[in-house]
Design an enzyme around this catalytic site. Structure first.
Site, PDB file in Angstrom:
ATOM      1  N   GLU A   1      22.001  59.284  76.620  1.00 50.87           N
ATOM      2  CA  GLU A   1      23.077  59.790  77.211  1.00 50.87           C
ATOM      3  C   GLU A   1      23.021  61.309  77.005  1.00 50.87           C
ATOM      4  O   GLU A   1      22.759  61.830  76.115  1.00 50.87           O
ATOM      5  CB  GLU A   1      24.038  59.000  76.214  1.00 50.87           C
TER       6      GLU A   1
ATOM      7  N   LYS B   1      22.525  62.832  67.531  1.00 49.41           N
ATOM      8  CA  LYS B   1      23.070  64.006  68.078  1.00 49.41           C
ATOM      9  C   LYS B   1      24.419  64.354  67.548  1.00 49.41           C
ATOM     10  O   LYS B   1      24.798  65.631  67.777  1.00 49.41           O
ATOM     11  CB  LYS B   1      23.065  63.542  69.673  1.00 49.41           C
TER      12      LYS B   1
ATOM     13  N   ARG C   1      14.412  52.331  64.684  1.00 48.15           N
ATOM     14  CA  ARG C   1      14.416  53.985  65.038  1.00 48.15           C
ATOM     15  C   ARG C   1      13.805  54.358  64.054  1.00 48.15           C
ATOM     16  O   ARG C   1      13.401  54.023  63.170  1.00 48.15           O
ATOM     17  CB  ARG C   1      16.021  54.114  64.479  1.00 48.15           C
TER      18      ARG C   1
HETATM   19  P1  ATP Z   1      21.863  59.696  68.683  1.00 46.09           P
HETATM   20  O1  ATP Z   1      22.347  58.790  67.608  1.00 46.09           O
HETATM   21  O2  ATP Z   1      21.015  60.532  68.328  1.00 46.09           O
HETATM   22  O3  ATP Z   1      23.016  59.937  69.815  1.00 46.09           O
HETATM   23  P2  ATP Z   1      21.425  57.592  70.490  1.00 46.09           P
HETATM   24  O4  ATP Z   1      20.815  56.371  70.376  1.00 46.09           O
HETATM   25  O5  ATP Z   1      23.009  57.632  70.806  1.00 46.09           O
HETATM   26  O6  ATP Z   1      21.028  58.685  69.562  1.00 46.09           O
HETATM   27  P3  ATP Z   1      20.682  57.894  73.310  1.00 46.09           P
HETATM   28  O7  ATP Z   1      20.907  58.834  74.107  1.00 46.09           O
HETATM   29  O8  ATP Z   1      21.599  56.738  73.627  1.00 46.09           O
HETATM   30  O9  ATP Z   1      20.807  58.210  71.807  1.00 46.09           O
HETATM   31  O10 ATP Z   1      19.178  57.299  73.324  1.00 46.09           O
HETATM   32  C1  ATP Z   1      18.390  57.145  74.403  1.00 46.09           C
HETATM   33  C2  ATP Z   1      17.333  56.228  73.915  1.00 46.09           C
HETATM   34  O11 ATP Z   1      16.649  56.622  72.805  1.00 46.09           O
HETATM   35  C3  ATP Z   1      17.955  54.868  73.354  1.00 46.09           C
HETATM   36  O12 ATP Z   1      17.316  53.746  73.793  1.00 46.09           O
HETATM   37  C4  ATP Z   1      17.980  54.962  71.735  1.00 46.09           C
HETATM   38  O13 ATP Z   1      17.476  53.728  71.583  1.00 46.09           O
HETATM   39  C5  ATP Z   1      16.616  55.629  71.674  1.00 46.09           C
HETATM   40  N1  ATP Z   1      16.802  56.379  70.358  1.00 46.09           N
HETATM   41  C6  ATP Z   1      17.513  57.444  70.115  1.00 46.09           C
HETATM   42  N2  ATP Z   1      17.511  57.586  68.819  1.00 46.09           N
HETATM   43  C7  ATP Z   1      16.077  57.053  68.218  1.00 46.09           C
HETATM   44  C8  ATP Z   1      15.378  57.127  67.179  1.00 46.09           C
HETATM   45  N3  ATP Z   1      15.784  57.734  65.983  1.00 46.09           N
HETATM   46  N4  ATP Z   1      14.339  56.357  67.104  1.00 46.09           N
HETATM   47  C9  ATP Z   1      13.871  55.743  68.477  1.00 46.09           C
HETATM   48  N5  ATP Z   1      14.677  55.618  69.330  1.00 46.09           N
HETATM   49  C10 ATP Z   1      15.620  56.484  69.375  1.00 46.09           C
HETATM   50 MG    MG Z   2      24.405  57.471  71.719  1.00 47.24          MG
END
Ligand code: ATP
Ligand code: MG
Length: 561
Positions: A39, A275, A265
């Site tokens: 995102e 983020k 994760r």
């Molecule tokens: P954040 O909590 O940092 O906002 P998010 O999961 O909301 O992370 P997205 O932009 O939705 O962020 O993530 C894109 C992809 O990266 C998703 O498939 C998510 O599962 C993966 N991802 C995000 N954080 C991690 C992590 N700490 N370890 C492994 N994969 C991750």
């Molecule tokens: Mg997210």
């Protein structure tokens, strides 16, 4: 045997690769199609690197392809700057989506049509409960939810309301479209989830075209289906959403049926990987920006001097599993050091200078001495380092009254200057406050290159920089962003910030060749650590980041654990 076959045969590396290998073998899937779906509401961090390396990695290994898809369904938090940074970071990590760059917003028209489809089938309804009421009606983990009083509207009524939502007739939050599933489901995600909400906000890509937007849950799986994703890989927190994604896929005329698999994760000690929290560090001015070298963002790690190959290596060594764990920051550093030790060229720099005058060296004389660029890589060759009568050495390399185990410079003591000569300290000059400001030494011209023909030994070897040739530099030293291994939970996490995470040294001196060091190519300053040029560098002002020290604490941390 093709690469793909080799990869299938190799099998058993992690459960996801096993699944893919058997899907290909059984013919369930012909070509593997994965995607990395961030995102665009912030910069990517090292946790994302794990997902990037997995998605692009399996596509490469199994001869498939990986899409980059921006899941841009929430225009209130998303920005073009983030989209650009995401593309840059994925490319820098060494991956290429080719022509397969997609945006969830490209599917808005199709998603809207599918939402109407659900409405017509009696599987979605417009609700006018307030956000608070919706929350209250939803129930809890232990209590079932209650049906909204608007749940039984006719399809015609719902269609009319939904179209009026789209045409902009209603204010934000006055109505939502909900999937009609089951308010008493044990899975809260199935309690009539919201699939469209009203937001009178322009979108970075669709501008003012829409005032209703699909929720992430409604857009995500269908975007996968539109792109013919075969293996939709995501993190464990989405496991509970899978039944919902499957429900949508089952009730919509989608062109393909992606399967979702969840892995754990990546978490790292001494930092936060979210983020939502990272943005608070940036906006609160706790760091200098998203790419501050203390940040766990990909751009921060890059700026610090960590190599893309080190991140890939780290992620691979951590592996893909289903169990949650927290990886030591020291382990990332260990991986980064491993590579830099093999690849980084050596240079000399003095961070905390003390002047040395070599009394018996010609007044205006100077010469160039040969120095080895990388003892671990002969092909890196040698370079010439200028030497003269006036030198800087590290203040810590001299002690007026040395304790027993101090083998470096002291009054009357002889040491080796790396790649140069043996010198002996003959006098110490102090200022009025009694602080040492200069050392007077003599050198032995017979020891050029650092060895005495008479075979005499010295116990200490120190680094140096010639004063008239030195390039002044600002050097930034970093410590962990958070003091404790696990930063405090919740919004109090800022209290755990390490107040000493940044130290700026503005009186450093480096050998002339350091001006040629490129950003993103760290060098090792002998005895001091790895350093990389910072983009704050201007023609007259060299700025360097210490990527990391030479001391690898991983073995110690591992033993402790
Ligand atoms: P954040 O909590 O940092 O906002 P998010 O999961 O909301 O992370 P997205 O932009 O939705 O962020 O993530 C894109 C992809 O990266 C998703 O498939 C998510 O599962 C993966 N991802 C995000 N954080 C991690 C992590 N700490 N370890 C492994 N994969 C991750
Ligand atoms: Mg997210």
């Amino acid at each position: 045997m093709s690469n793909t076959e080799a990869a299938i045969d190799e099998g058993a590396r992690d459960f996801i690769r096993n699944i893919i290998a058997s899907d290909l073998k059984d013919g369930r899937v012909e070509t593997v199609v994965t995607r990395f779906p961030p995102e665009p509401n912030g910069y990517l961090h090292i946790g994302h690197a794990k997902s990037i390396c997995l998605n692009f990695g399996v596509a490469q290994e199994f001869g498939g392809r990986c899409h980059l898809r921006l899941d841009d369904t929430n225009p209130t938090k998303e920005e073009q700057e983030y989209i650009e940074s995401i593309k840059e970071d994925v490319r820098w990590l060494g991956f290429d989506w080719g022509e397969h760059l997609y945006f969830a917003s490209d599917n808005f028209e199709q998603l809207y049509a599918w939402a109407e489809h659900l409405v017509k089938e009696g599987k979605a309804y417009v609700d006018d409960l307030s956000p608070e009421e919706i929350r209250e009606y939803r129930g809890t983990l232990t209590e079932p939810g209650r049906n909204s009083p608007h749940r039984d509207r006719t399809a015609e009524e719902n269609l009319d309301l939904f179209r009026r939502m789209r045409s902009g007739e209603f204010p934000d939050a006055s109505h939502v479209l909900r999937a009609k599933i089951d308010m008493s489901s044990g899975n809260i995600n199935l309690r009539d989830p919201i699939i469209y909400r009203i937001l009178h906000v322009a979108h970075p890509r669709t501008g003012g075209d829409w005032c209703i937007y699909p929720t992430y849950d409604f857009a995500h799986g269908q975007s996968d289906a539109i792109e013919h994703i075969t293996h939709s890989l995501c993190t464990l927190e989405f496991a509970d959403h899978r039944p919902l994604y499957d429900w949508f896929i089952e009730h919509l005329p989608v062109p393909s049926r992606p399967r979702q698999y969840e892995f754990s994760r990546l978490n790292l000690t001494h930092t936060v990987l979210s983020k939502r929290r990272l943005i608070q560090l940036v906006e609160g001015g706790h760091v200098r920006g998203w790419d501050d070298p203390r940040m766990p963002t990909i751009s921060g790690l890059r700026r610090r001097g960590i190599l893309a190959s080190a991140i890939r290596d780290f992620v691979q060594r951590v592996g893909i599993t289903k169990s949650d764990n927290v990886v030591e920051l020291a382990y990332l550093e260990h991986c980064a050091r491993d590579i830099m030790n093999k690849t980084a060229e050596r240079r000399m720099a003095v961070l905390n200078p003390l002047k040395v005058t070599i009394e018996n060296y010609p007044e205006d004389g100077s010469e160039e001495l040969e120095a080895i660029n990388n003892p671990n890589d002969e092909s890196a060759g040698t370079r010439l380092v200028p030497f003269s009568r006036k030198l800087y050495i590290e203040r810590e390399d001299f002690m007026e009254e040395p304790p027993r185990k101090f083998f470096r410079l002291a009054p009357g003591r002889e040491v080796r200057l790396r790649y140069a000569y043996f010198i002996t300290c003959t006098d110490v000059i102090k200022d009025d406050a009694g602080e040492v400001i200069e050392l007077i030494c003599t050198y032995d011209p017979e020891t050029r290159g650092g060895n005495a023909p008479d075979g005499r030994k010295v116990k200490g070897t120190i680094h140096w920089v010639s004063v008239p040739h030195a390039i002044p530099a600002e050097v930034r030293l970093y410590d962990t962003l958070f003091t404790d291994e696990e930063p405090p939970l919740g919004d109090g996490f800022l209290k755990g910030l390490n107040e000493n995470s940044l130290t700026v040294l503005d009186n450093c001196h480096v050998e002339p060749s350091v001006v040629d060091v490129k950003s993103g190519e760290p060098v090792q300053f002998e005895r001091l650590g790895y350093f990389a040029r910072d983009p704050d560098t201007t023609p007259g002002h060299l700025v360097l980041n210490r990527t990391m020290t030479l001391r690898d604490s991983w073995a110690k941390v591992k033993a402790k654990g």
